[in-house]
Design an enzyme around this catalytic site. Structure first.
Site, PDB file in Angstrom:
ATOM      1  N   GLU A 296     -36.835 -43.701 -22.868  1.00 33.20           N
ATOM      2  CA  GLU A 296     -37.836 -44.521 -23.360  1.00 33.20           C
ATOM      3  C   GLU A 296     -38.582 -46.149 -22.329  1.00 33.20           C
ATOM      4  OE1 GLU A 296     -35.378 -47.245 -25.298  1.00 33.20           O
ATOM      5  OE2 GLU A 296     -35.112 -45.536 -27.435  1.00 33.20           O
TER       6      GLU A 296
ATOM      7  N   ASP B  86     -38.382 -39.889 -25.996  1.00 34.33           N
ATOM      8  CA  ASP B  86     -39.704 -41.634 -26.222  1.00 34.33           C
ATOM      9  C   ASP B  86     -39.026 -40.885 -27.735  1.00 34.33           C
ATOM     10  OD1 ASP B  86     -40.179 -44.157 -26.465  1.00 34.33           O
ATOM     11  OD2 ASP B  86     -41.019 -43.509 -24.372  1.00 34.33           O
TER      12      ASP B  86
ATOM     13  N   GLU C  55     -33.196 -37.440 -31.538  1.00 38.78           N
ATOM     14  CA  GLU C  55     -31.991 -38.032 -32.474  1.00 38.78           C
ATOM     15  C   GLU C  55     -32.467 -37.953 -34.131  1.00 38.78           C
ATOM     16  OE1 GLU C  55     -32.565 -42.148 -29.874  1.00 38.78           O
ATOM     17  OE2 GLU C  55     -32.271 -40.750 -28.761  1.00 38.78           O
TER      18      GLU C  55
HETATM   19  C1  XIL Z   1     -27.974 -46.149 -30.575  1.00 33.41           C
HETATM   20  C2  XIL Z   1     -26.714 -45.475 -30.964  1.00 33.41           C
HETATM   21  O1  XIL Z   1     -26.613 -44.411 -31.998  1.00 33.41           O
HETATM   22  C3  XIL Z   1     -25.596 -47.277 -31.449  1.00 33.41           C
HETATM   23  O2  XIL Z   1     -24.174 -46.698 -32.200  1.00 33.41           O
HETATM   24  C4  XIL Z   1     -26.031 -48.303 -30.721  1.00 33.41           C
HETATM   25  O3  XIL Z   1     -25.795 -49.506 -31.048  1.00 33.41           O
HETATM   26  C5  XIL Z   1     -27.349 -48.178 -30.101  1.00 33.41           C
HETATM   27  O4  XIL Z   1     -27.600 -47.046 -29.696  1.00 33.41           O
HETATM   28  N1  XIL Z   1     -32.262 -44.870 -29.461  1.00 33.41           N
HETATM   29  C6  XIL Z   1     -31.596 -43.761 -28.482  1.00 33.41           C
HETATM   30  C7  XIL Z   1     -29.874 -44.426 -28.787  1.00 33.41           C
HETATM   31  O5  XIL Z   1     -31.871 -43.389 -27.529  1.00 33.41           O
HETATM   32  O6  XIL Z   1     -29.008 -44.276 -27.554  1.00 33.41           O
HETATM   33  C8  XIL Z   1     -29.757 -44.679 -29.787  1.00 33.41           C
HETATM   34  O7  XIL Z   1     -28.412 -45.022 -30.206  1.00 33.41           O
HETATM   35  C9  XIL Z   1     -30.880 -45.302 -31.045  1.00 33.41           C
HETATM   36  C10 XIL Z   1     -32.146 -45.158 -30.565  1.00 33.41           C
END
Ligand code: XIL
Length: 892
Positions: A344, A387, A451
């Protein structure tokens, strides 16, 4: 014709879909009632109120009147009467702190009745709690409808979330929340009686299915993995069983900066070691997430080591970055498939994110160095720049693309672009994501979806909702289309890994993001750990619940409808197909106030006396395991057909709605069942249960005819000029002012030949501007096409949006980019755009109807879009919803 009103099945009891709140535990309802299970711990009634001795402490939430009313009880006697409600949230409330205890599960049942108002209304059962430190929280734990004038029993199961301290908790009843003005229908008076709360024995722990195929094994062409946490490795953890569905793992949190190096120089390798060892032993790949991020970092990272108040210097920060990255990447050298090196680093405007890194380092140097250091430490690992919001075109994607290109040009060892893909059922589209994958792959890197989760909410503004069958099916189909696309992009060498951000809906970060406590259901396995429709849509579509098809039915401007009315020319036939999608007929539907009219064609080469079609209507679209009093059915036999050539027959039916008839913009439950000799098959309810259940009926939306325009046959030369072939085409004004200011007088013309729809725009515009980065902000025209004219709420593969700027810059949303052509030409006072739109899903012929709209985007002197006008649709939602398009009819 035989007309029959179906008998209603009055069971007296409405069994509600079990809906369990927030952090509570859910399980299917039913087996619990089987008293034969002797060994099962007993249920215990903990609260009962029949209002025979007063109001029992039930109070009004607002200014409404809550009082015992004698003689109005369910079986004579008294009931609680709620009247004078002024808002949807007005209703009776009672403190239940003594009864409902944290960590316990209860069945709550009650009876309710409303004497006046709409045919049916919904009642929500809700809990108000004061949560430690977080103030009041309102949770709807049950919701379903009841019919006017009938005492109806409601039941739901609720688990009180565990909390550190016991929290005050009240139970209340209301009608569903509406923003803005509530209608009299929302403010009905109602009666409550016989409230009962039963404490249930502890729920059995959820268990994952052991006998279903591994999900990842369906995708040999790419790696499919998931985010987990350390506890999943414990075989006693029910999630452990689900690990077999994936070939790669990433920790959701355990390898972030704060977890790996909480104190400067003191690394915590315990969890990462475990994952890496476990993966090696079990033949799985590991993604490392994440070496650098502006979130979840240890406090000391950006602070000066010599002063308590100053930030770290550039040298200090770069040294820390190097040490953090190299200590970790060296330890796991050769054991991590892919590292997220930076996460990010780009902002929404496309510039570098205004993070501590940027503030201190002052440039993208920290990104470039991070990759070089990671590569030095582990030369084999794939290195990702990761990102979100780069999955669709716009300023962020643009800026991100330019950054990656620049860094690659400088020789920075980036090997993967990571699209986080926290997306939703609503957007972006599968095509947006495909375009993003291709765009980044064109830089010579691999793309990974890192993700993925598919929220049931369009955005943060949407209130909490139930994950009902339709929502989960919509999600399932989107997952199916996404993975079909992933497979293709993997085969094309663009995509090599897809990671889901979690496995089951009981453990998703989206329950608290972007709205705390708004339960979401974004993954492949449910809160009960069982495979969801999303899983089955890809593994075995036959196991999906029945999809409720929705079809628009128009009404004529005036007069009756017969088999040869003009209206049929403007209605697209809808296929009648079996579960696998093989079509064996089609129908068109139209309506008048008193009746539904249908024209049905069935392919059936063996004429039998029993051939024919039975129609089922549920005039108020009521849904349940019974049919309503108003349900109608009617059979028309092949003998009554208006045409029959032996291989197919066509029949016309007029089915009365009954009661006071139908109203514009309402929905009607509808199905038809085709008899072929002794065999029967239905359009929507594949279980053929229409006599006894309305659950699986399709839906007709009762509408007016959309605007229609006509296109003549002819072939255009795409040169930005109105050559002779266009003379015969009529200029259609773009009259609908969708937004802001645009000049009057712009028009479009349309023409068609075998595989192409030609559109010629003539736009009046004194000032042409394409400075804006986003294509839709530039002076441009757009064509929206819905080839099968199905007017769906989301884009299907036949739907597309094409945009062409006055300088002939082209952008797409869906569609066939290869076969598309355009040419623009500027003239004094405006510009012309000539477009060839490929017709890929319909066979062009006279009489064919295309869903269609045309749009002009007007940019002001600064480059900002200052106005939009359309031929038909003023919603500005045409890029994702085709239901508001007009109709383009092909003519000779
Ligand atoms: C999130 C986790 O899933 C949560 O448990 C934590 O509280 C916050 O982070 N983008 C990302 C991840 O790159 O690391 C994030 O994960 C979600 C958004």
């Amino acid at each position: 014709m035989k007309i029959r009103i179906l008998p209603a099945f009055r069971l007296g009891i409405l069994t509600l879909a079990v809906f369990v709140a927030g952090t509570g535990t859910a399980w299917a309802f039913g087996s619990r009632d089987e008293k034969s299970q002797d060994s099962a711990p007993a249920e215990k009634i903990v609260y009962r109120e029949d209002f025979e001795k007063g109001d029992g402490g039930w109070r009004a939430r607002g200014k409404e009147v809550v009082a015992v009313s004698s003689g109005n009880g369910r079986e004579g006697g008294s009931a609680l009467k709620i009247s004078g409600r002024q808002a949807t949230w007005n209703g009776p409330i009672r403190d239940m702190s003594v009864t409902l205890k944290p960590g316990q599960t209860y069945r709550i049942s009650f009876w309710a009745m409303f004497p006046e108002g709409p045919e049916s209304q919904a009642v929500n059962t809700s809990i108000q709690r004061v949560v430690d430190g977080a103030g009041e929280e309102y949770t709807t734990v049950g919701a379903d409808r009841f019919a006017k004038g009938e005492w109806t029993k409601f039941e739901l199961v609720y688990s009180v979330p565990k909390s550190k301290f016991e929290t005050p908790l009240s139970l209340y009843f209301e009608t569903p929340y509406k923003s803005g003005e509530a209608s009299p229908d929302d403010l009905i008076d109602f009666f409550l009686d016989d409230i009962e709360i039963t404490k249930l024995p502890p729920a059995p722990p959820p268990e994952a299915e052991k006998d279903i195929p591994s999900f990842a094994s369906l995708f040999p062409e790419l790696t499919v993995g998931a985010a987990i946490n350390r506890s999943y490795f414990d075989p006693a953890n029910a999630h452990h069983e689900l690990l077999r569905h994936f070939n790669a793992f990433v920790y959701g949190n355990e390898m972030k900066m704060d977890a790996m190096q909480p104190v400067e120089g003191k690394f915590n390798f315990n969890n990462a070691d475990y994952l890496v060892d476990w993966a090696a032993k079990n033949g799985k790949l590991v993604r490392g997430h994440t070496l650098l991020w502006h979130s979840q970092y240890p406090k000391w990272f950006f602070k000066s080591s010599s002063s308590a108040t100053d930030p770290a210097t550039k040298e200090e920060l770069l040294a820390r970055i190097k040490n953090h990255i190299q200590t970790i990447a060296t330890r796991y050298r050769g054991k991590i498939d892919t590292w997220d090196v930076v996460n990010e680093v780009v902002g929404e405007d496309g510039n570098l994110r205004d993070s501590e890194y940027l503030k201190i380092v002052g440039s993208d140097e920290y990104i470039a160095q991070a990759f070089r250091w990671a590569h030095e430490a582990d030369p084999e690992a794939k290195l990702t720049i990761n990102d979100y919001n780069i999955e669709y075109s716009g300023a962020k994607q643009e800026g991100f693309y330019n950054l990656v290109k620049k860094l690659l040009d400088e020789g920075v060892p980036i090997s993967v672009v990571g699209l986080q893909s926290h997306i939703s059922i609503a957007r972006p589209s599968v095509n947006d994501l495909r375009s993003a994958i291709r765009r980044f792959a064109s830089l010579g890197v691999k793309v990974q979806v890192t993700e993925l989760d598919l929220s049931i909410y369009a955005d943060g503004n949407e209130p909490r909702k139930m994950a009902d069958r339709e929502t989960l099916l919509e999600q399932a189909y989107k997952y199916r289309d996404l993975f079909a696309m992933f497979r293709e992009e993997a085969k094309a060498g663009n995509l090599d890994m897809v990671m889901l951000w979690g496995i089951s809906d009981d453990d998703t970060w989206l329950d608290n993001f972007p709205v705390a406590g708004r339960t979401d259901h974004p993954l492949l396995f449910g809160k009960d750990l069982r495979a969801k429709s999303a899983y089955w849509a890809m593994v075995d579509p036959e196991r999906l619940p029945i999809y409720i098809q929705k079809v628009d039915a128009p009404r004529p401007k005036s007069g009756a409808v017969s088999a040869d009315s003009d209206i049929w020319k403007f209605v697209s036939p809808r296929p009648i197909a079996d579960r696998k999608g093989a079509s064996y007929g089609s129908f068109k539907a139209a309506w008048t106030t008193d009746s539904l009219h249908a024209l049905v064609t069935i392919e059936d080469a063996t004429a039998d006396a029993s051939d024919g079609v039975t129609f089922f209507l549920e005039p108020k679209n009521a849904r349940g395991e019974t049919r309503s009093d108003a349900a109608v059915s009617m059979t028309v036999t092949r003998g009554e057909a208006i045409a029959d050539d032996g291989s197919s027959y066509t029949l016309f039916a007029t089915v009365p709605f009954g009661g006071t008839g139908a109203k514009l913009d309402t929905k009607v439950g509808f199905d038809l069942r085709v008899a072929d000799g002794t065999a029967k098959r239905s359009w929507n309810d594949f279980t053929d249960s229409q006599e006894t259940s309305s659950v699986n009926l399709g839906v007709l939306n009762l509408k007016d005819l959309p605007p229609v325009t006509f296109a003549k046959r002819g072939t255009a030369k795409i040169d930005g000029r109105a050559e002779g072939a266009w003379d015969a085409a009529e200029a259609v004004p773009l009259d609908v002012k969708t937004q802001g200011f645009t000049l009057d007088g712009s028009t479009f013309k349309a023409m068609w030949d075998d595989e192409t729809l030609y559109v010629l725009f003539e736009v009046k515009d004194e000032l042409l501007n394409d400075k804006a980065a986003d294509a839709w902000e530039q002076d441009s025209v757009e064509v929206f096409i819905d080839q099968n004219n199905a007017k769906t709420k989301t884009y299907e593969p036949d739907d597309a949006q094409y945009r062409v700027s006055f300088r002939n810059a082209v952008s797409f949303n869906g569609g066939d980019e290869g076969a598309f052509a355009s040419k623009s030409r500027i003239f004094p006072g405006g510009y012309m755009v000539e477009i060839a739109v490929p017709l890929t899903s319909v066979k062009a012929a006279p009489g064919v109807l295309l869903g269609f709209d045309a749009q002009v985007n007007e940019a002001d002197a600064s480059g900002v879009r200052s106005g939009i006008r359309n031929w038909v649709n003023a919603t500005n939602m045409g890029y994702q919803d085709t239901s508001g398009f007009g109709v383009l009819m092909l003519e000779e």
